[in-house]
Design an enzyme around this catalytic site. Sequence first.
Site, PDB file in Angstrom:
ATOM      1  N   SER A  19      62.306  58.093  88.734  1.00 26.84           N
ATOM      2  CA  SER A  19      63.177  56.985  89.163  1.00 26.84           C
ATOM      3  C   SER A  19      62.436  55.682  88.929  1.00 26.84           C
ATOM      4  O   SER A  19      61.199  55.626  89.047  1.00 26.84           O
ATOM      5  CB  SER A  19      63.510  57.115  90.649  1.00 26.84           C
ATOM      6  OG  SER A  19      64.086  55.909  91.108  1.00 26.84           O
ATOM      7  N   TYR A  61      60.770  58.973  99.105  1.00 30.37           N
ATOM      8  CA  TYR A  61      61.456  59.278  97.835  1.00 30.37           C
ATOM      9  C   TYR A  61      60.591  58.850  96.647  1.00 30.37           C
ATOM     10  O   TYR A  61      60.375  59.621  95.702  1.00 30.37           O
ATOM     11  CB  TYR A  61      62.802  58.573  97.816  1.00 30.37           C
ATOM     12  CG  TYR A  61      63.586  58.740  96.536  1.00 30.37           C
ATOM     13  CD1 TYR A  61      64.226  59.933  96.230  1.00 30.37           C
ATOM     14  CD2 TYR A  61      63.713  57.680  95.622  1.00 30.37           C
ATOM     15  CE1 TYR A  61      64.962  60.080  95.059  1.00 30.37           C
ATOM     16  CE2 TYR A  61      64.446  57.806  94.459  1.00 30.37           C
ATOM     17  CZ  TYR A  61      65.071  59.014  94.176  1.00 30.37           C
ATOM     18  OH  TYR A  61      65.788  59.150  93.016  1.00 30.37           O
TER      19      TYR A  61
HETATM   20  P1  NAP Z   1      73.738  63.568  92.873  1.00 28.99           P
HETATM   21  O1  NAP Z   1      74.950  62.954  92.291  1.00 28.99           O
HETATM   22  O2  NAP Z   1      73.546  63.582  94.342  1.00 28.99           O
HETATM   23  O3  NAP Z   1      73.614  65.066  92.308  1.00 28.99           O
HETATM   24  C1  NAP Z   1      72.531  65.848  92.689  1.00 28.99           C
HETATM   25  C2  NAP Z   1      72.580  67.194  92.030  1.00 28.99           C
HETATM   26  O4  NAP Z   1      71.410  67.926  92.444  1.00 28.99           O
HETATM   27  C3  NAP Z   1      73.799  68.006  92.430  1.00 28.99           C
HETATM   28  O5  NAP Z   1      74.263  68.720  91.324  1.00 28.99           O
HETATM   29  C4  NAP Z   1      73.234  68.950  93.482  1.00 28.99           C
HETATM   30  O6  NAP Z   1      73.937  70.173  93.472  1.00 28.99           O
HETATM   31  C5  NAP Z   1      71.825  69.171  92.973  1.00 28.99           C
HETATM   32  N1  NAP Z   1      70.889  69.617  93.989  1.00 28.99           N
HETATM   33  C6  NAP Z   1      70.539  68.998  95.147  1.00 28.99           C
HETATM   34  N2  NAP Z   1      69.646  69.730  95.814  1.00 28.99           N
HETATM   35  C7  NAP Z   1      69.416  70.829  95.062  1.00 28.99           C
HETATM   36  C8  NAP Z   1      68.576  71.959  95.210  1.00 28.99           C
HETATM   37  N3  NAP Z   1      67.809  72.125  96.301  1.00 28.99           N
HETATM   38  N4  NAP Z   1      68.586  72.912  94.241  1.00 28.99           N
HETATM   39  C9  NAP Z   1      69.370  72.769  93.149  1.00 28.99           C
HETATM   40  N5  NAP Z   1      70.190  71.729  92.957  1.00 28.99           N
HETATM   41  C10 NAP Z   1      70.204  70.759  93.906  1.00 28.99           C
HETATM   42  O7  NAP Z   1      72.426  62.863  92.271  1.00 28.99           O
HETATM   43  P2  NAP Z   1      72.197  62.057  90.893  1.00 28.99           P
HETATM   44  O8  NAP Z   1      72.339  60.630  91.172  1.00 28.99           O
HETATM   45  O9  NAP Z   1      72.986  62.674  89.804  1.00 28.99           O
HETATM   46  O10 NAP Z   1      70.628  62.311  90.677  1.00 28.99           O
HETATM   47  C11 NAP Z   1      70.107  63.200  89.700  1.00 28.99           C
HETATM   48  C12 NAP Z   1      68.636  62.921  89.558  1.00 28.99           C
HETATM   49  O11 NAP Z   1      68.439  61.577  89.105  1.00 28.99           O
HETATM   50  C13 NAP Z   1      67.835  63.058  90.858  1.00 28.99           C
HETATM   51  O12 NAP Z   1      66.588  63.655  90.583  1.00 28.99           O
HETATM   52  C14 NAP Z   1      67.653  61.623  91.299  1.00 28.99           C
HETATM   53  O13 NAP Z   1      66.511  61.461  92.110  1.00 28.99           O
HETATM   54  C15 NAP Z   1      67.514  60.935  89.963  1.00 28.99           C
HETATM   55  N6  NAP Z   1      67.827  59.501  90.009  1.00 28.99           N
HETATM   56  C16 NAP Z   1      69.053  59.056  90.370  1.00 28.99           C
HETATM   57  C17 NAP Z   1      69.306  57.693  90.417  1.00 28.99           C
HETATM   58  C18 NAP Z   1      70.648  57.132  90.817  1.00 28.99           C
HETATM   59  O14 NAP Z   1      70.728  55.899  91.021  1.00 28.99           O
HETATM   60  N7  NAP Z   1      71.698  57.940  90.914  1.00 28.99           N
HETATM   61  C19 NAP Z   1      68.293  56.778  90.070  1.00 28.99           C
HETATM   62  C20 NAP Z   1      67.042  57.280  89.716  1.00 28.99           C
HETATM   63  C21 NAP Z   1      66.824  58.634  89.670  1.00 28.99           C
HETATM   64  P3  NAP Z   1      74.589  70.830  94.794  1.00 28.99           P
HETATM   65  O15 NAP Z   1      75.698  69.914  95.213  1.00 28.99           O
HETATM   66  O16 NAP Z   1      75.048  72.157  94.328  1.00 28.99           O
HETATM   67  O17 NAP Z   1      73.479  70.878  95.794  1.00 28.99           O
END
Ligand code: NAP
Length: 246
Positions: free
Chosen positions: A141, A154
């Site tokens: 991130s 985080y």
């Molecule tokens: P999101 O919309 O909340 O989706 C998270 C995904 O991770 C879901 O598919 C969820 O599936 C899965 N997940 C959560 N806990 C899990 C576990 N214990 N085992 C397996 N799967 C799990 O999040 P996102 O924004 O797409 O984020 C994806 C990645 O990008 C993360 O690593 C996040 O830290 C990173 N990121 C995001 C942002 C942002 O602004 N969105 C910025 C920087 C980095 P279930 O519903 O089945 O649990």
Amino acid sequence: MNKDNAKVAIVTGASRGIGAAIATRLAEDGFTVVINYSGSAGEADALVEAIEAEGGHAISAQADVSDPTAVARMFDAAQAVFGGIDVLVNNAGIMKLATVADSDDALFDRQVAINLKGTFNTLREAAKRLREGGRIVNLSSSVVGLYQPTYAAYAATKAGVEAMTHVLSKELRGRNITVNAIAPGPTATALFLDGKPQAVIDQLTKLAPLERLGQPEDIASAVAFLAGPDGGWINGQVLRANGGII
Ligand code: NAP
């Protein structure tokens, strides 16, 4: 055996958000995709159907990435069904924000378990099993760099993910496997949007010189570059995909 001899990619946390966009893009690029999820079975299965409807190949695989036994079982299943694994995208993650003073043990421990240990669990399996020429892409991130208040736990997990990226890229010497990280900025998913007042979202939207939020597809494009033929000379790097906020 994978009937088309396509390369096989495991994308963790691919039921929703950025992971779903990555799985969709890799399937479009010809990969057979394993769509990992922990709880959202309906969304994972719907994504498999959507990919198959477009002529791609995908299966869903339930595994909580914080559980090393479940992770090993998922890799076993992918190897058994497709004959091998070429790409791992470590996307699964959670974000719980609070000042250090207000953070309880559960907030800290859960983020470490999923973001840091979960990434370690899949990296360990991939390090043992990925085929020659494989690719690993970890999701960090841009908070590693921005270090805003309330992001301590985080950001610490993501700094750890970046550290493991650098180390593993060197440990895999001689196998023609690259290990990189993508560090998104604010991206329009539930993880970013849920629980934030609109004024905060508006302020973070304007933070980047490009003056918009990232979309999951923006991040998927960067991952596809690192996982595909054009990214082959990039190794041990962290690529910030954030519209220029840092
Ligand atoms: P999101 O919309 O909340 O989706 C998270 C995904 O991770 C879901 O598919 C969820 O599936 C899965 N997940 C959560 N806990 C899990 C576990 N214990 N085992 C397996 N799967 C799990 O999040 P996102 O924004 O797409 O984020 C994806 C990645 O990008 C993360 O690593 C996040 O830290 C990173 N990121 C995001 C942002 C942002 O602004 N969105 C910025 C920087 C980095 P279930 O519903 O089945 O649990």
